[in-house]
Design an enzyme around this catalytic site. Sequence first.
Site, PDB file in Angstrom:
ATOM      1  N   ARG A  21       1.661  -1.618   7.347  1.00 20.76           N
ATOM      2  CA  ARG A  21       2.474  -1.814   8.550  1.00 20.76           C
ATOM      3  C   ARG A  21       3.129  -3.189   8.580  1.00 20.76           C
ATOM      4  O   ARG A  21       4.287  -3.331   8.985  1.00 20.76           O
ATOM      5  CB  ARG A  21       1.619  -1.592   9.796  1.00 20.76           C
ATOM      6  CG  ARG A  21       1.221  -0.133  10.013  1.00 20.76           C
ATOM      7  CD  ARG A  21       0.245   0.005  11.176  1.00 20.76           C
ATOM      8  NE  ARG A  21      -0.096   1.390  11.460  1.00 20.76           N
ATOM      9  CZ  ARG A  21      -1.043   2.083  10.826  1.00 20.76           C
ATOM     10  NH1 ARG A  21      -1.745   1.504   9.857  1.00 20.76           N
ATOM     11  NH2 ARG A  21      -1.283   3.338  11.147  1.00 20.76           N
TER      12      ARG A  21
ATOM     13  N   CYS B 179       3.275   7.190   3.099  1.00 17.71           N
ATOM     14  CA  CYS B 179       4.043   8.432   3.088  1.00 17.71           C
ATOM     15  C   CYS B 179       5.289   8.300   3.950  1.00 17.71           C
ATOM     16  O   CYS B 179       5.239   7.773   5.065  1.00 17.71           O
ATOM     17  CB  CYS B 179       3.173   9.589   3.576  1.00 17.71           C
ATOM     18  SG  CYS B 179       1.908  10.077   2.386  1.00 17.71           S
TER      19      CYS B 179
ATOM     20  N   TYR C  22      -8.297  13.795   1.031  1.00 14.69           N
ATOM     21  CA  TYR C  22      -7.513  14.677   0.172  1.00 14.69           C
ATOM     22  C   TYR C  22      -8.396  15.255  -0.934  1.00 14.69           C
ATOM     23  O   TYR C  22      -9.599  15.026  -0.959  1.00 14.69           O
ATOM     24  CB  TYR C  22      -6.278  13.932  -0.338  1.00 14.69           C
ATOM     25  CG  TYR C  22      -5.385  13.513   0.807  1.00 14.69           C
ATOM     26  CD1 TYR C  22      -4.954  14.448   1.751  1.00 14.69           C
ATOM     27  CD2 TYR C  22      -5.008  12.184   0.992  1.00 14.69           C
ATOM     28  CE1 TYR C  22      -4.159  14.075   2.832  1.00 14.69           C
ATOM     29  CE2 TYR C  22      -4.221  11.796   2.069  1.00 14.69           C
ATOM     30  CZ  TYR C  22      -3.799  12.747   2.982  1.00 14.69           C
ATOM     31  OH  TYR C  22      -3.031  12.381   4.058  1.00 14.69           O
TER      32      TYR C  22
ATOM     33  N   SER D 100       0.825  -1.198   0.000  1.00 15.20           N
ATOM     34  CA  SER D 100       0.000   0.000   0.000  1.00 15.20           C
ATOM     35  C   SER D 100       0.867   1.260   0.000  1.00 15.20           C
ATOM     36  O   SER D 100       1.988   1.251   0.522  1.00 15.20           O
ATOM     37  CB  SER D 100      -0.893  -0.006   1.245  1.00 15.20           C
ATOM     38  OG  SER D 100      -1.836   1.031   1.205  1.00 15.20           O
TER      39      SER D 100
ATOM     40  N   ARG E 156      -8.018   5.120  -5.820  1.00 12.16           N
ATOM     41  CA  ARG E 156      -8.240   4.823  -4.397  1.00 12.16           C
ATOM     42  C   ARG E 156      -9.417   5.654  -3.911  1.00 12.16           C
ATOM     43  O   ARG E 156      -9.473   6.863  -4.115  1.00 12.16           O
ATOM     44  CB  ARG E 156      -6.994   5.122  -3.564  1.00 12.16           C
ATOM     45  CG  ARG E 156      -7.226   4.900  -2.058  1.00 12.16           C
ATOM     46  CD  ARG E 156      -5.956   4.857  -1.241  1.00 12.16           C
ATOM     47  NE  ARG E 156      -5.659   3.478  -0.850  1.00 12.16           N
ATOM     48  CZ  ARG E 156      -4.770   3.126   0.089  1.00 12.16           C
ATOM     49  NH1 ARG E 156      -4.055   4.046   0.709  1.00 12.16           N
ATOM     50  NH2 ARG E 156      -4.570   1.869   0.389  1.00 12.16           N
TER      51      ARG E 156
ATOM     52  N   LEU F  68      -5.353  -3.334   8.663  1.00  9.19           N
ATOM     53  CA  LEU F  68      -5.133  -4.348   9.695  1.00  9.19           C
ATOM     54  C   LEU F  68      -5.286  -5.761   9.145  1.00  9.19           C
ATOM     55  O   LEU F  68      -5.895  -6.628   9.757  1.00  9.19           O
ATOM     56  CB  LEU F  68      -6.051  -4.117  10.893  1.00  9.19           C
ATOM     57  CG  LEU F  68      -5.686  -2.923  11.783  1.00  9.19           C
ATOM     58  CD1 LEU F  68      -6.580  -2.872  13.013  1.00  9.19           C
ATOM     59  CD2 LEU F  68      -4.220  -2.966  12.211  1.00  9.19           C
TER      60      LEU F  68
ATOM     61  N   GLN G  30       1.268   6.585  -6.976  1.00 16.71           N
ATOM     62  CA  GLN G  30       0.016   7.175  -6.512  1.00 16.71           C
ATOM     63  C   GLN G  30       0.102   8.682  -6.686  1.00 16.71           C
ATOM     64  O   GLN G  30       0.932   9.350  -6.077  1.00 16.71           O
ATOM     65  CB  GLN G  30      -0.266   6.834  -5.049  1.00 16.71           C
ATOM     66  CG  GLN G  30      -1.658   7.300  -4.629  1.00 16.71           C
ATOM     67  CD  GLN G  30      -1.941   7.087  -3.155  1.00 16.71           C
ATOM     68  OE1 GLN G  30      -1.271   7.674  -2.307  1.00 16.71           O
ATOM     69  NE2 GLN G  30      -2.916   6.263  -2.850  1.00 16.71           N
TER      70      GLN G  30
END
Length: 354
Positions: free
Chosen positions: A322, A24, A180, A21, A228, A299, A98
Amino acid sequence: MHLFDPISIRSVTLRNRLWVSPMCQYSAVDGVPNSWHLVHLGSFATGGAGLIFTEATAVTAQGRIAPQDTGIWNDAQRDAWAPIVDFVHQQGGLIGMQLAHAGRKASTYRPWSPERGSVPLDRGGWPTVAPSAVAFGRYAAPAALTLDGIAGIVQAFRAAARRALDAGFDLVELHGAHGYLLHQFLSPLSNRRDDQYGGSLENRARLLLKVVRAVRDEVGVKVPVFVRLSGTDWAEGGWDVEQTAVVAGLARDAGADFFDISTGGLVAGVEVPVGPGYQVPFAEQVRHAASVPVSTVGLITTPQQANEIVQSGRADAVMMARAMIRNPHLPLQASIDLGTPIDYWPDQYLRANI
């Protein structure tokens, strides 16, 4: 479907459905990526990911989330991205950029700064823009975009897509989520315009669809275009999954190929029921309601969890963030854990394929 089944989108075939994914890094100078980005993204390529996304990369200087964001609004940035793309390709990986504009959430301090909120103009910040002059939380109030300003945004995305292709990227993703700019136009909570870009769902989706058409026209028929979207604002009266499905269908008709479904980001301080796979139902609903391919994120931390999502048909691919940071070689480990041999282990790492 299995997590390690290839998937083809237009002229591109991805080696598996376990993808990285956008994340940033807030580590660029003047929008130019550097050795940090090479190592960060390159590690996922040696780790066997099917697709790697860059962080949200600004199509204009004004569109950066923070001053340290990467960009693609000039040729120096394009040229700095090229060797990163080359390294990913040398490892047999594919990489997408992206493309993003932060709108009213631009010009902020990066997360580990001791300061919070908007960066003042006298400290390197800049005025922000949005569909309406409505601030995000305690951020500085944005200026409402004029019609000429909106037209400029469309052209900025188009020019950015061209530079991304010239740098060698395999595909592009338009960031219409997480509060955004494109998401700000979509949601009635942030878009209070009374012209052709506000009010009805058709009007609120107009900018996104113009960007999709412009980018499709620029990249041609062979290059995949992802979008997205946030499946919900998690706020009453805001953007929801039903609207997401409608707009996904419209974006598909405008030239988009694949939809990366996340949630939230538009409203500060909302309560989000976070838990393992909490965003999967939104991707599943969009997939079935709009008849479009989707990825899901949020998650998802184990190969078994990711494989079940794909095998059950709830999503066509799984994004991880993550978990990939903790183990950039997670796809290689997943091939062992799931008992699925793959032929793209790096030669240097073959001794670990046991």
